[in-house]
Enzyme design. Structure first.
Site, PDB file in Angstrom:
ATOM      1  N   CYS A 138       9.421   0.170  22.792  1.00  0.00           N
ATOM      2  CA  CYS A 138       9.443   1.445  23.533  1.00  0.00           C
ATOM      3  C   CYS A 138       8.235   2.321  23.222  1.00  0.00           C
ATOM      4  O   CYS A 138       8.027   3.343  23.868  1.00  0.00           O
ATOM      5  CB  CYS A 138      10.738   2.204  23.264  1.00  0.00           C
TER       6      CYS A 138
ATOM      7  N   ARG B 180       0.828  -1.211   0.000  1.00  0.00           N
ATOM      8  CA  ARG B 180       0.000   0.000   0.000  1.00  0.00           C
ATOM      9  C   ARG B 180       0.861   1.259   0.000  1.00  0.00           C
ATOM     10  O   ARG B 180       0.517   2.271  -0.620  1.00  0.00           O
ATOM     11  CB  ARG B 180      -0.946  -0.024   1.206  1.00  0.00           C
TER      12      ARG B 180
ATOM     13  N   CYS C 135      13.280  -0.423  15.419  1.00  0.00           N
ATOM     14  CA  CYS C 135      13.494   0.866  16.077  1.00  0.00           C
ATOM     15  C   CYS C 135      14.958   0.967  16.532  1.00  0.00           C
ATOM     16  O   CYS C 135      15.641  -0.062  16.659  1.00  0.00           O
ATOM     17  CB  CYS C 135      12.562   0.891  17.291  1.00  0.00           C
TER      18      CYS C 135
ATOM     19  N   ASN D 267     -20.921  11.352  -2.897  1.00  0.00           N
ATOM     20  CA  ASN D 267     -20.532   9.954  -3.107  1.00  0.00           C
ATOM     21  C   ASN D 267     -20.995   9.538  -4.506  1.00  0.00           C
ATOM     22  O   ASN D 267     -21.935  10.117  -5.051  1.00  0.00           O
ATOM     23  CB  ASN D 267     -21.200   9.055  -2.041  1.00  0.00           C
TER      24      ASN D 267
ATOM     25  N   HIS E 215      -7.759   6.538  11.754  1.00  0.00           N
ATOM     26  CA  HIS E 215      -7.196   5.197  11.569  1.00  0.00           C
ATOM     27  C   HIS E 215      -5.677   5.198  11.452  1.00  0.00           C
ATOM     28  O   HIS E 215      -5.099   4.211  11.011  1.00  0.00           O
ATOM     29  CB  HIS E 215      -7.849   4.520  10.346  1.00  0.00           C
TER      30      HIS E 215
ATOM     31  N   THR F  83     -17.360   7.889   1.757  1.00  0.00           N
ATOM     32  CA  THR F  83     -17.274   6.765   2.710  1.00  0.00           C
ATOM     33  C   THR F  83     -18.547   5.934   2.633  1.00  0.00           C
ATOM     34  O   THR F  83     -19.643   6.482   2.480  1.00  0.00           O
ATOM     35  CB  THR F  83     -17.032   7.251   4.162  1.00  0.00           C
TER      36      THR F  83
ATOM     37  N   ILE G   3      -5.560   6.746   5.599  1.00  0.00           N
ATOM     38  CA  ILE G   3      -4.223   6.742   6.203  1.00  0.00           C
ATOM     39  C   ILE G   3      -3.177   7.217   5.193  1.00  0.00           C
ATOM     40  O   ILE G   3      -1.990   7.176   5.466  1.00  0.00           O
ATOM     41  CB  ILE G   3      -3.868   5.332   6.744  1.00  0.00           C
ATOM     42  N   ASP G   4      -3.643   7.698   4.026  1.00  0.00           N
ATOM     43  CA  ASP G   4      -2.703   8.003   2.936  1.00  0.00           C
ATOM     44  C   ASP G   4      -1.987   9.348   3.053  1.00  0.00           C
ATOM     45  O   ASP G   4      -1.033   9.617   2.320  1.00  0.00           O
ATOM     46  CB  ASP G   4      -3.424   7.897   1.577  1.00  0.00           C
TER      47      ASP G   4
ATOM     48  N   CYS H 175       7.033   1.486  17.552  1.00  0.00           N
ATOM     49  CA  CYS H 175       7.879   0.444  18.131  1.00  0.00           C
ATOM     50  C   CYS H 175       7.095  -0.346  19.164  1.00  0.00           C
ATOM     51  O   CYS H 175       6.458   0.226  20.051  1.00  0.00           O
ATOM     52  CB  CYS H 175       9.121   1.062  18.771  1.00  0.00           C
TER      53      CYS H 175
HETATM   54  P1  OAD Z   1     -15.108   2.020   1.466  1.00  0.00           P
HETATM   55  O1  OAD Z   1     -14.289   1.341   0.430  1.00  0.00           O
HETATM   56  O2  OAD Z   1     -15.938   1.184   2.367  1.00  0.00           O
HETATM   57  O3  OAD Z   1     -16.091   3.055   0.771  1.00  0.00           O
HETATM   58  C1  OAD Z   1     -15.637   3.951  -0.196  1.00  0.00           C
HETATM   59  C2  OAD Z   1     -16.799   4.850  -0.554  1.00  0.00           C
HETATM   60  O4  OAD Z   1     -16.348   5.823  -1.487  1.00  0.00           O
HETATM   61  C3  OAD Z   1     -17.976   4.130  -1.209  1.00  0.00           C
HETATM   62  O5  OAD Z   1     -19.182   4.574  -0.595  1.00  0.00           O
HETATM   63  C4  OAD Z   1     -17.904   4.550  -2.667  1.00  0.00           C
HETATM   64  O6  OAD Z   1     -19.185   4.627  -3.266  1.00  0.00           O
HETATM   65  C5  OAD Z   1     -17.282   5.924  -2.540  1.00  0.00           C
HETATM   66  N1  OAD Z   1     -16.523   6.408  -3.720  1.00  0.00           N
HETATM   67  C6  OAD Z   1     -15.766   5.709  -4.596  1.00  0.00           C
HETATM   68  N2  OAD Z   1     -15.196   6.517  -5.495  1.00  0.00           N
HETATM   69  C7  OAD Z   1     -15.590   7.781  -5.182  1.00  0.00           C
HETATM   70  C8  OAD Z   1     -15.338   9.077  -5.733  1.00  0.00           C
HETATM   71  N3  OAD Z   1     -14.542   9.244  -6.796  1.00  0.00           N
HETATM   72  N4  OAD Z   1     -15.915  10.145  -5.145  1.00  0.00           N
HETATM   73  C9  OAD Z   1     -16.743   9.988  -4.069  1.00  0.00           C
HETATM   74  N5  OAD Z   1     -17.023   8.802  -3.510  1.00  0.00           N
HETATM   75  C10 OAD Z   1     -16.455   7.720  -4.046  1.00  0.00           C
HETATM   76  O7  OAD Z   1     -14.107   2.977   2.288  1.00  0.00           O
HETATM   77  P2  OAD Z   1     -14.309   3.672   3.701  1.00  0.00           P
HETATM   78  O8  OAD Z   1     -15.727   4.076   3.912  1.00  0.00           O
HETATM   79  O9  OAD Z   1     -13.269   4.700   3.834  1.00  0.00           O
HETATM   80  O10 OAD Z   1     -10.537   0.779   7.933  1.00  0.00           O
HETATM   81  O11 OAD Z   1     -13.966   2.485   4.685  1.00  0.00           O
HETATM   82  C11 OAD Z   1     -13.890   2.720   6.055  1.00  0.00           C
HETATM   83  C12 OAD Z   1     -12.824   1.884   6.684  1.00  0.00           C
HETATM   84  O12 OAD Z   1     -12.988   0.515   6.326  1.00  0.00           O
HETATM   85  C13 OAD Z   1     -11.409   2.189   6.214  1.00  0.00           C
HETATM   86  O13 OAD Z   1     -10.815   3.250   6.894  1.00  0.00           O
HETATM   87  C14 OAD Z   1     -10.685   0.918   6.500  1.00  0.00           C
HETATM   88  C15 OAD Z   1     -11.697  -0.036   5.926  1.00  0.00           C
HETATM   89  O14 OAD Z   1     -11.628  -1.313   6.358  1.00  0.00           O
HETATM   90  C16 OAD Z   1      -9.521   0.084   8.449  1.00  0.00           C
HETATM   91  O15 OAD Z   1      -8.653  -0.435   7.788  1.00  0.00           O
HETATM   92  C17 OAD Z   1      -9.553   0.018   9.944  1.00  0.00           C
END
Ligand code: OAD
Length: 271
Positions: free
Chosen positions: A135, A71, A173, A238, A124, A213, A108-109, A132
């Site tokens: 420590c 990633r 570390c 979205n 996240h 999201t 996280i990017d 580490c």
């Molecule tokens: P998801 O992959 O679950 O959802 C991405 C959302 O972005 C979806 O609702 C898509 O429809 C939308 N989408 C895609 N392309 C888009 C664009 N160009 N413009 C606007 N919307 C778009 O990702 P997250 O909701 O971020 O956690 O997922 C939440 C968490 O689940 C992440 O932080 C990660 C994952 O598992 C951990 O790793 C703890």
């Protein structure tokens, strides 16, 4: 969304004094970073429980690092897109006018920060920090590969895992301890300070933007009903409906990078 709704939204935005934004993977999709659940999503190809949990780390830390190396390698060449920039400009205008602005991201990017966003709560963690296990020190680390052993390793497959990394090949570390990605895995608690900062921003906001999201992962997903209970206006951007669309006052359907620059091109009424 009709032009009238767009105007109503922009007029509400302009009158807002406290803005909160919740972003997810979709905001970075147009930068070339894969989402989790959509077409081509990471969790469509990989089983999250085998790569992003404390149990996965116990079982095989090298495999987990291989996933994060993959990633990091992918994210290294990615740049903020017009959605990140539009949110950073909105924050600057509100800050200059004495308004409040908090961006809460599940990503996280680091692309929001790279675009110039300052008030960012990283729920996240960060792809570019390591922690580490001995420590506890958290350090910035942009080395790709993270250690020479990961050079040339590809997208990990827990089933066809050809190479196991030895403990000595993992990042270490200065104190000698093994380092892990400074991210939150499934089953782990979020940092209490991040959660408190996010809850504060949501509690006090009069407008919440929910961008890219799926809103299915808690506690982030809970922020939308929380804002609703406090009477905030909520707008979603979205490409498709999410788990919280029905709670939103405004829904703008399309890519965040397409929609946000003109939609957010609004000056604050106060200040
Ligand atoms: P998801 O992959 O679950 O959802 C991405 C959302 O972005 C979806 O609702 C898509 O429809 C939308 N989408 C895609 N392309 C888009 C664009 N160009 N413009 C606007 N919307 C778009 O990702 P997250 O909701 O971020 O956690 O997922 C939440 C968490 O689940 C992440 O932080 C990660 C994952 O598992 C951990 O790793 C703890």
């Amino acid at each position: 969304m009709s032009a009238m709704n767009r105007e109503r939204f922009q007029s509400s935005l302009s009158r807002s004094r406290k803005i909160a934004v919740l972003t997810g993977a979709g905001v970075s999709a147009e930068s070339g970073i894969p989402t989790f659940r959509g077409a081509g999503g990471l969790w469509r190809r990989h089983d999250a429980t085998r790569l992003a949990t404390p149990e996965a780390w116990q079982r095989d830390p090298g495999l987990v690092w291989e996933f994060y190396h993959h990633r990091r390698e992918r994210a290294l060449g990615c740049r903020p897109n017009p959605a990140h920039h539009a949110l950073a400009r909105l924050e600057a205008r509100w800050r200059d006018a004495g308004g409040a602005f908090t961006l809460i991201t599940q990503n996280i990017d680091g692309l929001h920060e790279q675009a110039g966003s300052r008030s960012v709560v990283r729920l996240h963690g960060s792809l570019w920090q390591v922690r580490c296990l001995s420590c506890g020190a958290v350090t910035e680390n942009r080395d790709v590969p993270i250690t020479p052993a990961f050079a040339g390793s590809g997208s990990p497959d827990p089933d066809a895992h050809a190479r196991r990394f030895t403990a000595a090949e993992l990042p270490h570390c200065g104190c000698g301890g093994v380092q892990r990605p400074h991210v939150v895995w499934f089953g782990e608690a979020l940092q209490a300070s991040d959660l408190a900062a996010a809850a504060d921003a949501i509690d006090g906001c009069d407008l919440l933007l929910v961008v890219g999201t799926s809103a299915v992962v808690y506690p982030a997903a809970g922020f939308v009903p929380m804002a609703r209970r406090h009477g905030a206006l909520i707008a979603e951007i979205n490409v498709e409906p999410s788990a919280v669309t029905s709670l939103c006052d405004f829904v703008f359907t399309g890519g965040a990078g397409e929609i946000l620059p003109s939609l957010l091109d609004v000056a604050p009424a106060h200040g």
